[in-house]
Design an enzyme around this catalytic site. Structure first.
Site, PDB file in Angstrom:
ATOM      1  N   MET A  30     -31.576  19.974-130.798  1.00 14.44           N
ATOM      2  CA  MET A  30     -32.332  20.951-129.475  1.00 14.44           C
ATOM      3  C   MET A  30     -31.116  21.431-129.667  1.00 14.44           C
ATOM      4  SD  MET A  30     -33.170  16.890-126.926  1.00 14.44           S
ATOM      5  CE  MET A  30     -31.780  17.128-126.468  1.00 14.44           C
ATOM      6  N   HIS A  34     -22.820  23.033-131.623  1.00 18.44           N
ATOM      7  CA  HIS A  34     -21.957  23.167-131.655  1.00 18.44           C
ATOM      8  C   HIS A  34     -20.978  22.472-133.196  1.00 18.44           C
ATOM      9  CE1 HIS A  34     -22.084  18.249-131.413  1.00 18.44           C
ATOM     10  NE2 HIS A  34     -22.739  18.916-130.683  1.00 18.44           N
ATOM     11  N   HIS A  37     -23.054  19.945-135.012  1.00 20.16           N
ATOM     12  CA  HIS A  37     -24.333  20.205-135.652  1.00 20.16           C
ATOM     13  C   HIS A  37     -23.911  20.903-137.676  1.00 20.16           C
ATOM     14  CE1 HIS A  37     -25.491  20.309-131.065  1.00 20.16           C
ATOM     15  NE2 HIS A  37     -26.349  19.848-131.723  1.00 20.16           N
ATOM     16  N   GLY A 147     -26.629  12.285-136.767  1.00 19.67           N
ATOM     17  CA  GLY A 147     -25.019  12.809-136.344  1.00 19.67           C
ATOM     18  C   GLY A 147     -25.011  10.870-136.253  1.00 19.67           C
ATOM     19  N   GLN A 153     -29.632   5.951-132.237  1.00 23.73           N
ATOM     20  CA  GLN A 153     -30.600   7.195-132.718  1.00 23.73           C
ATOM     21  C   GLN A 153     -30.846   6.906-134.013  1.00 23.73           C
ATOM     22  OE1 GLN A 153     -31.160  10.903-130.970  1.00 23.73           O
ATOM     23  NE2 GLN A 153     -30.493  11.892-132.808  1.00 23.73           N
TER      24      GLN A 153
HETATM   25  P1  AMP Z   1     -28.699  16.910-130.095  1.00 28.39           P
HETATM   26  O1  AMP Z   1     -28.574  18.383-130.494  1.00 28.39           O
HETATM   27  O2  AMP Z   1     -27.255  16.371-129.530  1.00 28.39           O
HETATM   28  O3  AMP Z   1     -29.875  15.921-130.686  1.00 28.39           O
HETATM   29  O4  AMP Z   1     -28.310  16.484-131.678  1.00 28.39           O
HETATM   30  C1  AMP Z   1     -28.740  17.221-132.904  1.00 28.39           C
HETATM   31  C2  AMP Z   1     -28.173  16.100-134.144  1.00 28.39           C
HETATM   32  O5  AMP Z   1     -26.553  16.891-133.751  1.00 28.39           O
HETATM   33  C3  AMP Z   1     -28.568  14.604-134.030  1.00 28.39           C
HETATM   34  O6  AMP Z   1     -28.090  13.903-134.945  1.00 28.39           O
HETATM   35  C4  AMP Z   1     -26.634  13.944-133.175  1.00 28.39           C
HETATM   36  O7  AMP Z   1     -26.328  13.160-133.933  1.00 28.39           O
HETATM   37  C5  AMP Z   1     -25.882  15.401-134.135  1.00 28.39           C
HETATM   38  N1  AMP Z   1     -24.543  15.473-133.530  1.00 28.39           N
HETATM   39  C6  AMP Z   1     -24.826  15.320-131.996  1.00 28.39           C
HETATM   40  N2  AMP Z   1     -23.136  15.551-131.534  1.00 28.39           N
HETATM   41  C7  AMP Z   1     -22.377  15.185-133.139  1.00 28.39           C
HETATM   42  C8  AMP Z   1     -21.254  15.388-133.399  1.00 28.39           C
HETATM   43  N3  AMP Z   1     -19.883  15.620-132.284  1.00 28.39           N
HETATM   44  N4  AMP Z   1     -20.501  14.821-134.465  1.00 28.39           N
HETATM   45  C9  AMP Z   1     -21.894  14.741-135.304  1.00 28.39           C
HETATM   46  N5  AMP Z   1     -23.272  15.258-135.106  1.00 28.39           N
HETATM   47  C10 AMP Z   1     -22.885  15.455-133.994  1.00 28.39           C
END
Ligand code: AMP
Length: 280
Positions: A30, A34, A37, A147, A153
């Protein structure tokens, strides 16, 4: 890195990559990227592969009172970060391309979606499963990366891929953390400095509980102590639970992989975290 905002352009680029024998790997996000990602993109990279990241702030996975309108958006720095990470294609669909007028389909993964964040955020995992199914059909990757940070999820996606026969290999990437242990999250920018200082109580409480349970201590007591530690740090606790790492049911049977899950709010920010309870 090539950036596409229309499906026809994306599909033409992917057809070309496949014709050249490149395997397509997908990293859905989304945005407000950081190092967590970036770790997913790095895990997806392989010689000859075509790594596609998507950025879509998916309205269907936000509840009515959640942070959709204030969710951080950082397109320019996201593009720079993905380019540096070696991503090949960025898929940046506008909301009308994902949910045109008349869109009426919902993907609902029962069971594994029901408890924990599914209970705290009704409809959230339907929104996730629906958008990920759609991204899978748009990109048709051979592999996709998620992640472990969002542990439920990941379990929902694995269940959906099995149930719907998506020919996609799903990889969970370990949670990337700040030096003090706080899991990286796009939502951490909401934390005020004093909240950020207290937020470290979340990974610490999980670490203490995991050690207690692994050491043969009483599970219920360990969960209560973790909850008390979070409350003492100023959190309002949604849940702290020990679950089966695959099905996410509480009180896992002996011999099953176990995971501690927690969600708690500090100020206006809701944080989640989890930790495996396995002998190292
Ligand atoms: P998001 O943008 O928050 O929807 O996350 C996108 C992807 O990045 C998802 O698969 C999350 O689980 C993964 N993700 C977010 N934060 C982390 C983290 N700290 N370590 C590893 N993967 C992450």
């Amino acid at each position: 890195m090539e950036v596409y905002r229309d499906l026809a352009g994306l599909r033409a680029a992917l057809a070309e990559a496949r014709a050249a024998g490149r395997e397509v790997a997908l990293v859905p996000t989304m945005g407000a990227l950081h190092a967590g990602h970036v770790a997913l993109v790095e895990a997806a990279r392989r010689p000859g592969a075509c790594v596609v990241a998507s950025i879509f702030v998916n309205p269907k996975q936000f509840g009515a009172n959640e942070d959709l309108s204030r969710y951080p958006r950082k397109e320019i720095s996201d593009i720079a970060m993905l380019t540096d990470a070696g991503c090949d294609i960025l898929w940046l669909p506008p909301v009308e391309a994902m949910y045109p007028d008349g869109f009426a389909t919902n993907v609902s993964v029962t069971g594994v979606s029901d408890g924990w964040d599914g209970a705290a955020r009704p409809g959230h995992f339907d929104g996730v499963a629906t958008v990920v199914a759609k991204l899978f059909n748009q990109v048709r990757p051979a592999r996709a990366y998620f992640g472990e940070k969002d542990f439920q999820q990941l379990a929902v996606i694995r269940r959906m891929v099995t149930d719907l026969d998506f020919e996609i290999e799903i990889t969970g990437v370990p949670t990337q953390r700040e030096d003090d242990g706080l899991a990286l999250s796009s939502r951490n920018v909401y934390l005020l400095p004093e909240e950020r200082a207290k937020a470290v109580a979340l990974p610490r409480a999980l670490g203490v509980a995991a050690r207690t349970i692994l050491g043969g201590g009483d599970t219920a007591r360990a969960l209560e102590d973790a909850t008390a530690a979070l409350v003492a740090a100023g959190f309002a606790v949604d849940y702290v639970a020990l679950v089966d790492a695959e099905t996410l049911v509480a009180d896992p049977a002996p011999g099953r992989r176990r995971q501690l899950l927690a969600a708690a709010r500090i100020g206006n920010t809701r944080l989640i975290d989890n930790l495996a309870v396995d002998p190292a």
